[in-house]
Design a protein around this motif. Structure first.
Motif, short mmCIF file in Angstrom:
data_model
loop_
_atom_site.label_atom_id
_atom_site.label_comp_id
_atom_site.label_asym_id
_atom_site.label_seq_id
_atom_site.Cartn_x
_atom_site.Cartn_y
_atom_site.Cartn_z
N LYS A 164 2.15 -13.47 -1.46
CA LYS A 164 3.02 -12.40 -0.94
C LYS A 164 4.47 -12.84 -0.97
CE LYS A 164 -0.02 -10.15 2.37
NZ LYS A 164 -0.27 -10.08 3.80
N ILE A 165 5.38 -11.84 -1.01
CA ILE A 165 6.80 -12.20 -0.94
C ILE A 165 7.13 -12.65 0.48
CG2 ILE A 165 7.52 -10.71 -2.87
CD1 ILE A 165 8.62 -8.76 -0.72
N LEU A 166 8.21 -13.41 0.55
CA LEU A 166 8.61 -14.00 1.83
C LEU A 166 8.84 -12.96 2.92
CD1 LEU A 166 9.22 -16.79 2.84
CD2 LEU A 166 11.53 -16.57 1.97
N ALA A 167 9.51 -11.86 2.55
CA ALA A 167 9.84 -10.84 3.54
C ALA A 167 8.57 -10.27 4.19
CB ALA A 167 10.67 -9.74 2.90
N SER A 168 7.46 -10.21 3.43
CA SER A 168 6.20 -9.71 4.02
C SER A 168 5.59 -10.76 4.93
CB SER A 168 5.17 -9.37 2.94
OG SER A 168 5.68 -8.41 2.09
N ASN A 169 5.56 -12.01 4.46
CA ASN A 169 4.98 -13.06 5.31
C ASN A 169 5.75 -13.22 6.62
OD1 ASN A 169 2.87 -13.77 3.63
ND2 ASN A 169 4.00 -15.38 2.59
N LEU A 170 7.06 -13.00 6.55
CA LEU A 170 7.90 -13.25 7.74
C LEU A 170 8.19 -11.98 8.53
CD1 LEU A 170 10.51 -15.80 6.29
CD2 LEU A 170 8.52 -16.29 7.71
N LYS A 171 7.31 -10.97 8.38
CA LYS A 171 7.64 -9.67 9.00
C LYS A 171 7.76 -9.75 10.52
CE LYS A 171 2.97 -7.67 8.70
NZ LYS A 171 2.25 -8.79 8.09
N GLU A 172 7.10 -10.74 11.14
CA GLU A 172 7.23 -10.84 12.61
C GLU A 172 8.67 -11.15 13.05
OE1 GLU A 172 4.55 -14.46 13.15
OE2 GLU A 172 6.19 -14.92 14.53
N TYR A 173 9.50 -11.65 12.12
CA TYR A 173 10.91 -11.90 12.44
C TYR A 173 11.76 -10.65 12.17
CZ TYR A 173 9.75 -16.91 12.54
OH TYR A 173 9.22 -18.14 12.84
N GLY A 174 11.12 -9.57 11.66
CA GLY A 174 11.83 -8.34 11.30
C GLY A 174 12.09 -8.34 9.80
N LYS A 175 11.37 -7.44 9.09
CA LYS A 175 11.45 -7.45 7.62
C LYS A 175 12.88 -7.20 7.13
CE LYS A 175 8.56 -6.12 3.78
NZ LYS A 175 7.38 -5.46 3.30
N ASP A 176 13.56 -6.24 7.78
CA ASP A 176 14.93 -5.90 7.34
C ASP A 176 15.86 -7.09 7.51
OD1 ASP A 176 13.99 -3.45 6.76
OD2 ASP A 176 14.80 -2.46 8.56
N LYS A 177 15.67 -7.77 8.64
CA LYS A 177 16.51 -8.94 8.94
C LYS A 177 16.33 -10.02 7.86
CE LYS A 177 17.95 -11.16 13.16
NZ LYS A 177 17.69 -11.54 14.51
N ILE A 178 15.08 -10.20 7.43
CA ILE A 178 14.81 -11.22 6.41
C ILE A 178 15.45 -10.81 5.08
CG2 ILE A 178 12.98 -12.41 5.08
CD1 ILE A 178 12.94 -13.22 7.98
N VAL A 179 15.26 -9.56 4.70
CA VAL A 179 15.82 -9.09 3.43
C VAL A 179 17.35 -9.25 3.45
CG1 VAL A 179 16.19 -7.04 1.98
CG2 VAL A 179 13.92 -7.53 2.89
N GLU A 180 17.95 -8.84 4.56
CA GLU A 180 19.41 -8.96 4.71
C GLU A 180 19.84 -10.44 4.56
OE1 GLU A 180 22.25 -8.19 8.42
OE2 GLU A 180 20.62 -6.74 8.25
N ALA A 181 19.11 -11.32 5.21
CA ALA A 181 19.45 -12.75 5.15
C ALA A 181 19.29 -13.29 3.74
CB ALA A 181 18.57 -13.52 6.13
#
Ligand code: SAM
Length: 259
Positions: free
Chosen positions: A213-230
């Motif tokens: 899976k892509i990182l943004a999906s694995n890290l969704k508990e941190y907020g997917k939008d926040k990860i994509v933005e970062a």
């Protein structure tokens, strides 16, 4: 050296494949860069072939061996030269056995528990100064992998230390011959524990939880939008996978997420 091998009943469950080649024994011991009188701990001495070489460089040596049948042999062979601890290395308290002195660790490890041993050494409260081991070649490569093909083990290792791969040890140089080759790996500049590294390690672990899976999906508990933005701020693709990030990029990602 050779006759001696046949007087031992090898235990597969303890990963017993003893080094039978002086050149590779020396390579392993050299890689620890032992200075006079440094305290060294050897994990799994077996019949003491590596031990003999270590004793040429330091007299402060502790052996940790789980196999009951080897203890009388080692006691007899090394007599009062070394301290022998008959215990499972996974249960060892390194602060206690070293009395909190600086120490280095060496071992041709039982392959089946090598990752657990390395985890314990790099995360315990009283860490070694340097570690030189023989582990399975493929596992050594996992520890030393680099982005874009980094692994959870390579991130773990570089979070805690610098890593150097040395010689591959072909399987023929062990008795009995295992199915796979070994490789010498050295961990140095081992870092102290800190709170940030614990949280950063949690982020990396979750990032690698489903490698496909892509990182943004694995890290969704941190907020997917926040990860994509970062990721975008870091000039990384929003479709990045965990293996593509360097440790520095993980550190920056962590900073952006927690702030
Ligand atoms: N260093 C020796 C040599 O190369 O000649 C032996 C290496 S052999 C790969 C692994 C050694 O680790 C064996 O002596 C085995 O009995 C010991 N061992 C296996 N599991 C262990 C454990 N949990 N704690 C301590 N020693 C262990």
């Amino acid at each position: 050296m050779n006759n001696d091998y046949y007087s031992h009943h090898f235990k597969k469950s303890l990963g017993q494949n003893f080094l039978n080649n002086k050149k590779y024994i020396n390579e392993l011991v050299d890689s620890l860069e032992i200075k006079n009188d440094e305290l060294v701990i050897e994990i799994g001495p077996g019949k003491g072939y590596v031990t003999e070489e270590i004793l040429k460089r330091t007299n402060k040596l502790i052996l940790i061996e789980k196999d009951d049948s080897l203890i009388p042999y080692l006691t007899d062979k090394f007599n009062k030269q070394v301290k022998i601890i008959h215990q499972d290395v996974l249960e060892i308290d390194f602060s206690e056995i070293t009395a909190k002195q600086p120490y280095k660790v060496i071992g041709s490890l039982p392959y089946n528990i090598s990752k657990r041993i390395i985890y314990n050494l790099l995360t315990n409260t009283h860490k070694p100064v340097q570690i030189s081991l023989i582990i399975q070649k493929e596992v050594a490569k996992e520890y030393s992998a680099k982005a874009p093909k980094s692994t959870i083990l390579s991130n773990f290792a570089s979070l805690h230390s610098d890593i150097k791969l040395s010689k591959v040890v072909p399987s023929i140089y062990f008795t009995p011959k295992p199915k796979v080759d070994g490789q010498i790996i050295t961990f140095s500049n081992i870092a102290e524990n800190n709170i940030n590294s614990k949280d950063l390690w949690r982020l990396i672990r979750i990032g690698f939880s489903s490698p496909r899976k892509i990182l943004a999906s694995n890290l969704k508990e941190y907020g997917k939008d926040k990860i994509v933005e970062a990721l975008i701020k870091l000039d990384l693709s929003e479709k990045s996978r965990a293996s593509e990030l360097t440790l520095v990029q993980w550190e920056k990602l962590y900073e952006l997420i927690i702030n």
